[in-house]
Design a protein around this motif. Structure first.
Motif, mmCIF file in Angstrom:
data_model
loop_
_atom_site.group_PDB
_atom_site.id
_atom_site.type_symbol
_atom_site.label_atom_id
_atom_site.label_comp_id
_atom_site.label_asym_id
_atom_site.label_seq_id
_atom_site.Cartn_x
_atom_site.Cartn_y
_atom_site.Cartn_z
ATOM 1 N N PRO A 129 -73.563 -10.310 -7.587
ATOM 2 C CA PRO A 129 -72.855 -11.451 -7.426
ATOM 3 C C PRO A 129 -71.337 -11.191 -7.552
ATOM 4 C CG PRO A 129 -74.771 -12.205 -8.565
ATOM 5 C CD PRO A 129 -74.672 -10.706 -8.777
ATOM 6 N N PRO A 130 -70.926 -10.399 -8.519
ATOM 7 C CA PRO A 130 -69.570 -10.176 -8.611
ATOM 8 C C PRO A 130 -69.088 -9.355 -7.272
ATOM 9 C CG PRO A 130 -70.370 -9.830 -10.923
ATOM 10 C CD PRO A 130 -71.379 -10.126 -9.655
ATOM 11 N N PHE A 131 -70.021 -8.258 -7.108
ATOM 12 C CA PHE A 131 -69.662 -7.258 -5.830
ATOM 13 C C PHE A 131 -69.648 -8.358 -4.694
ATOM 14 C CE2 PHE A 131 -71.229 -4.736 -2.285
ATOM 15 C CZ PHE A 131 -70.257 -3.857 -2.289
ATOM 16 N N ALA A 132 -70.262 -9.038 -4.241
ATOM 17 C CA ALA A 132 -70.416 -10.005 -3.337
ATOM 18 C C ALA A 132 -69.020 -10.826 -3.204
ATOM 19 C CB ALA A 132 -71.503 -11.031 -3.072
ATOM 20 N N ILE A 133 -68.659 -11.156 -4.359
ATOM 21 C CA ILE A 133 -67.178 -11.966 -4.502
ATOM 22 C C ILE A 133 -66.180 -11.229 -4.117
ATOM 23 C CG2 ILE A 133 -65.552 -12.993 -5.833
ATOM 24 C CD1 ILE A 133 -67.934 -14.230 -7.415
ATOM 25 N N ALA A 134 -66.070 -9.823 -4.479
ATOM 26 C CA ALA A 134 -65.071 -8.965 -4.284
ATOM 27 C C ALA A 134 -65.129 -8.513 -2.735
ATOM 28 C CB ALA A 134 -65.374 -7.521 -4.930
ATOM 29 N N VAL A 135 -66.121 -8.345 -1.992
ATOM 30 C CA VAL A 135 -66.093 -7.701 -0.649
ATOM 31 C C VAL A 135 -66.194 -9.058 0.291
ATOM 32 C CG1 VAL A 135 -67.174 -5.835 -1.160
ATOM 33 C CG2 VAL A 135 -68.540 -7.474 -0.567
ATOM 34 N N LEU A 136 -66.720 -10.283 -0.030
ATOM 35 C CA LEU A 136 -66.471 -11.300 0.902
ATOM 36 C C LEU A 136 -65.684 -12.164 0.480
ATOM 37 C CD1 LEU A 136 -70.418 -11.788 0.680
ATOM 38 C CD2 LEU A 136 -69.053 -10.712 2.734
ATOM 39 N N ARG A 137 -64.516 -11.732 -0.195
ATOM 40 C CA ARG A 137 -63.340 -12.754 -0.634
ATOM 41 C C ARG A 137 -62.611 -13.188 0.810
ATOM 42 N NH1 ARG A 137 -62.022 -7.688 -0.135
ATOM 43 N NH2 ARG A 137 -60.262 -6.877 0.519
ATOM 44 N N PRO A 138 -62.247 -14.463 0.639
ATOM 45 C CA PRO A 138 -61.264 -14.877 1.926
ATOM 46 C C PRO A 138 -60.204 -14.065 2.119
ATOM 47 C CG PRO A 138 -61.807 -16.557 0.345
ATOM 48 C CD PRO A 138 -62.064 -15.290 -0.237
ATOM 49 N N ARG A 139 -60.046 -13.741 3.436
ATOM 50 C CA ARG A 139 -58.920 -13.133 3.938
ATOM 51 C C ARG A 139 -57.582 -13.732 3.612
ATOM 52 N NH1 ARG A 139 -59.154 -8.333 6.278
ATOM 53 N NH2 ARG A 139 -60.898 -7.591 6.625
ATOM 54 N N GLU A 140 -57.549 -15.132 3.906
ATOM 55 C CA GLU A 140 -56.301 -16.056 3.630
ATOM 56 C C GLU A 140 -56.184 -15.828 1.864
ATOM 57 O OE1 GLU A 140 -59.011 -16.872 5.143
ATOM 58 O OE2 GLU A 140 -58.502 -16.806 7.357
ATOM 59 N N VAL B 167 -64.521 -11.700 -11.686
ATOM 60 C CA VAL B 167 -64.192 -11.056 -10.611
ATOM 61 C C VAL B 167 -63.047 -11.913 -9.720
ATOM 62 C CG1 VAL B 167 -64.836 -10.227 -8.317
ATOM 63 C CG2 VAL B 167 -65.910 -9.571 -10.310
ATOM 64 N N ILE B 168 -63.324 -13.257 -9.778
ATOM 65 C CA ILE B 168 -62.439 -14.445 -9.130
ATOM 66 C C ILE B 168 -61.055 -14.101 -9.841
ATOM 67 C CG2 ILE B 168 -61.798 -16.737 -8.901
ATOM 68 C CD1 ILE B 168 -64.732 -17.296 -8.410
ATOM 69 N N PHE B 169 -60.904 -13.915 -11.065
ATOM 70 C CA PHE B 169 -59.472 -13.700 -11.448
ATOM 71 C C PHE B 169 -58.969 -12.512 -11.006
ATOM 72 C CE2 PHE B 169 -60.987 -16.889 -14.860
ATOM 73 C CZ PHE B 169 -60.633 -17.827 -14.577
ATOM 74 N N VAL B 170 -59.774 -11.408 -11.023
ATOM 75 C CA VAL B 170 -59.175 -10.023 -10.480
ATOM 76 C C VAL B 170 -58.707 -10.130 -9.099
ATOM 77 C CG1 VAL B 170 -59.866 -7.811 -9.870
ATOM 78 C CG2 VAL B 170 -60.466 -8.640 -12.187
ATOM 79 N N VAL B 171 -59.400 -10.964 -8.236
ATOM 80 C CA VAL B 171 -59.088 -11.164 -6.914
ATOM 81 C C VAL B 171 -57.629 -11.959 -6.936
ATOM 82 C CG1 VAL B 171 -59.499 -12.542 -4.664
ATOM 83 C CG2 VAL B 171 -61.315 -10.976 -5.915
ATOM 84 N N MET B 172 -57.676 -12.905 -7.846
ATOM 85 C CA MET B 172 -56.435 -13.963 -7.741
ATOM 86 C C MET B 172 -55.076 -13.169 -8.527
ATOM 87 S SD MET B 172 -58.124 -17.292 -9.438
ATOM 88 C CE MET B 172 -56.647 -17.954 -9.982
ATOM 89 N N LEU B 173 -55.494 -12.274 -9.358
ATOM 90 C CA LEU B 173 -54.332 -11.420 -9.839
ATOM 91 C C LEU B 173 -53.626 -10.524 -8.752
ATOM 92 C CD1 LEU B 173 -52.389 -10.568 -12.164
ATOM 93 C CD2 LEU B 173 -54.428 -8.850 -12.823
ATOM 94 N N ALA B 174 -54.691 -9.712 -8.374
ATOM 95 C CA ALA B 174 -54.470 -8.865 -7.004
ATOM 96 C C ALA B 174 -53.663 -9.423 -5.916
ATOM 97 C CB ALA B 174 -55.552 -7.882 -6.772
ATOM 98 N N GLY B 175 -53.691 -10.438 -5.563
ATOM 99 C CA GLY B 175 -53.366 -11.192 -4.462
ATOM 100 C C GLY B 175 -53.668 -10.342 -2.964
ATOM 101 N N ARG B 176 -52.656 -10.316 -2.497
ATOM 102 C CA ARG B 176 -52.443 -9.653 -1.071
ATOM 103 C C ARG B 176 -52.397 -7.705 -1.367
ATOM 104 N NH1 ARG B 176 -51.733 -12.456 3.171
ATOM 105 N NH2 ARG B 176 -50.814 -14.710 2.857
ATOM 106 N N SER B 177 -52.047 -7.592 -2.677
ATOM 107 C CA SER B 177 -52.168 -6.252 -3.040
ATOM 108 C C SER B 177 -53.576 -5.557 -3.112
ATOM 109 C CB SER B 177 -51.487 -5.829 -4.431
ATOM 110 O OG SER B 177 -52.162 -6.444 -5.415
#
Length: 419
Positions: A109-120, A402-412
């Motif tokens: 599930p964390p992997f799915a969040i990382a690769v299926l994250r919203p592009r916006e 993983v959601i927090f990782v995605v949020m921290l990284a943002g567009r980077s």
């Protein structure tokens, strides 16, 4: 879904499996998008994710008898397997294959969040979602508190007098209130209704503080200072930058609300019990940690296999501290990782820490937005509780991390970004 169904830990396999099956189904359904999302990850993050996924899989590879017997800790397994005539068979590095398979499944599930994250940029939607789940957690906890009886949510309550909400462990529930506070700190306010939204943030913050205290989790009560100190710092910084003096129309209601929360805490017996628990900091953790260090030494440098701690720890448990209860966990995720993955696990952890620090510094140089502030505070809180508990051994918190990782990284997070 992970928060609603995956808050029970490894003992609630069917609930965790439901989250994992949905993640697998989503990955299969959106395979093209998942592959694009994987390719779009920056190389450093792809390497970390790949090694994290490969670690339990490598530990499941069958090894010839001469090799597994020669591994550190192999002599222990050899004696057991000799008793059942299996000493000449091939076995993997892990001492508990089923648990290692479960450890890998929990990463899906964390992997799915990382690769299926919203592009916006959906970061503020994530923030609002976590705050909303915090409200749901306190609402369910309020029912438990008022009823004063064993009213569980999918998981049996270990002890009455504490609220558990959506989780089986009161420490995990308390930490969820803390990360909800962190998310509240990053919740951006519309200028059109600034006063109303600010009042709502203050009210929700007070509820989450009460929620932390009602869980009677000492670690969560201490970690709650991270978002609360940030609130104070952000308020004083905003006043300093504006060059204005303190607005007493704002300060007086905030102080009054804080006093009401404090009064509620002092007059409620269950909240008082949380404070009393700080007066007695003695528990079984130090003894467990000493025995865990012995297990680390025995299986170093390769470890005993992800998820195998409970299986191997009993062999190293000291007679002086032996009790009818099982330790189950090391109550320190850094030490438990050392038992299960040895130097490889610690190097992987170091890689994640370096990546997080580097990303935070890069984002800070450009100016952190609200969601990145929330992610920074939440990741720090999760890392803090990991030193005395095991929040990331929980399917819900794995996904939240993983959601927090995605949020921290943002567009980077993407290759095409400037960072």
């Amino acid at each position: 879904m992970a928060v609603l169904l995956g808050g029970g830990g490894s003992r609630y396999a069917l609930s965790n499996l439901s989250v994992q099956l949905v993640a697998i189904g989503y990955l299969v359904f959106a395979i093209d998008r998942a592959m694009t999302g994987w390719r779009d990850l920056r190389t450093s993050l792809r390497v970390l994710v790949a090694f994290t996924l490969l670690l339990p899989l490598v530990q499941l590879i069958p090894l010839p008898p001469a090799l597994w017997q020669a591994l550190p800790g192999g002599e222990t397994a050899l004696r057991s397997r000799e008793l059942v005539g299996a000493s000449s068979q091939w076995f993997p590095l892990t001492q508990d294959r089923a648990r290692t398979v479960l450890a890998f499944a929990a990463l899906v599930p964390p992997f799915a969040i990382a690769v299926l994250r919203p592009r916006e940029d959906f970061s503020q939607i994530f923030v609002r979602m976590i705050v909303g789940l915090g409200v749901l957690n306190i609402s369910l906890g309020a029912v438990q508190f008022v009823a004063g009886a064993n009213i569980p949510y999918g998981y049996p309550m270990v002890e009455t007098g504490r609220i558990y909400g959506l989780f089986a462990n009161h420490n995990t529930s308390g930490l969820f209130f803390v990360v909800a506070l962190c998310s509240l700190a990053g919740l951006e306010i519309d200028a059109a209704s600034k006063r109303v939204q600010m009042a709502l943030k203050i009210a929700l913050g007070g509820l989450f503080v009460i929620g932390v205290l009602l869980t009677q989790s000492r670690s969560s009560a201490a970690l709650m200072l991270i978002p609360l100190l940030y609130f104070v710092f952000a308020f004083l910084r905003a006043r300093s930058r504006s060059g204005r003096s303190l607005n007493w129309k704002v300060v007086v209601p905030v102080v009054a609300f804080a006093l009401v929360v404090a009064w509620f805490g002092l007059t409620q017996e269950r909240l008082g019990q949380t404070m009393e628990r700080f007066g007695d900091l003695q528990d079984e953790r130090p003894a467990i940690w000493r025995d865990t260090l012995a297990a680390i030494t025995a299986y170093f440098p390769f470890g005993s296999g992800m998820g195998s701690f409970d299986e191997v720890f009993q062999y190293f448990e000291s007679l002086e501290t032996l009790s009818p209860a099982f330790a189950r966990r090391a109550h320190n995720d850094y030490l438990e990782l050392g038992v299960e993955a040895g130097i490889v696990g610690w190097l992987l952890l170091g890689g994640w820490l370096v990546w997080g620090a580097w990303t935070w510094l890069a984002q800070k140089s450009r100016g952190l937005d609200g969601s990145q502030v929330a992610a920074s505070l939440a990741i720090l809180s999760i890392a803090g509780q990991s030193a005395i508990d095991y929040p990331l051994r929980n399917q819900a918190f794995l996904c939240l991390a993983v959601i927090f990782v995605v949020m921290l990284a943002g567009r980077s997070l993407n290759k095409g970004s400037g960072h």
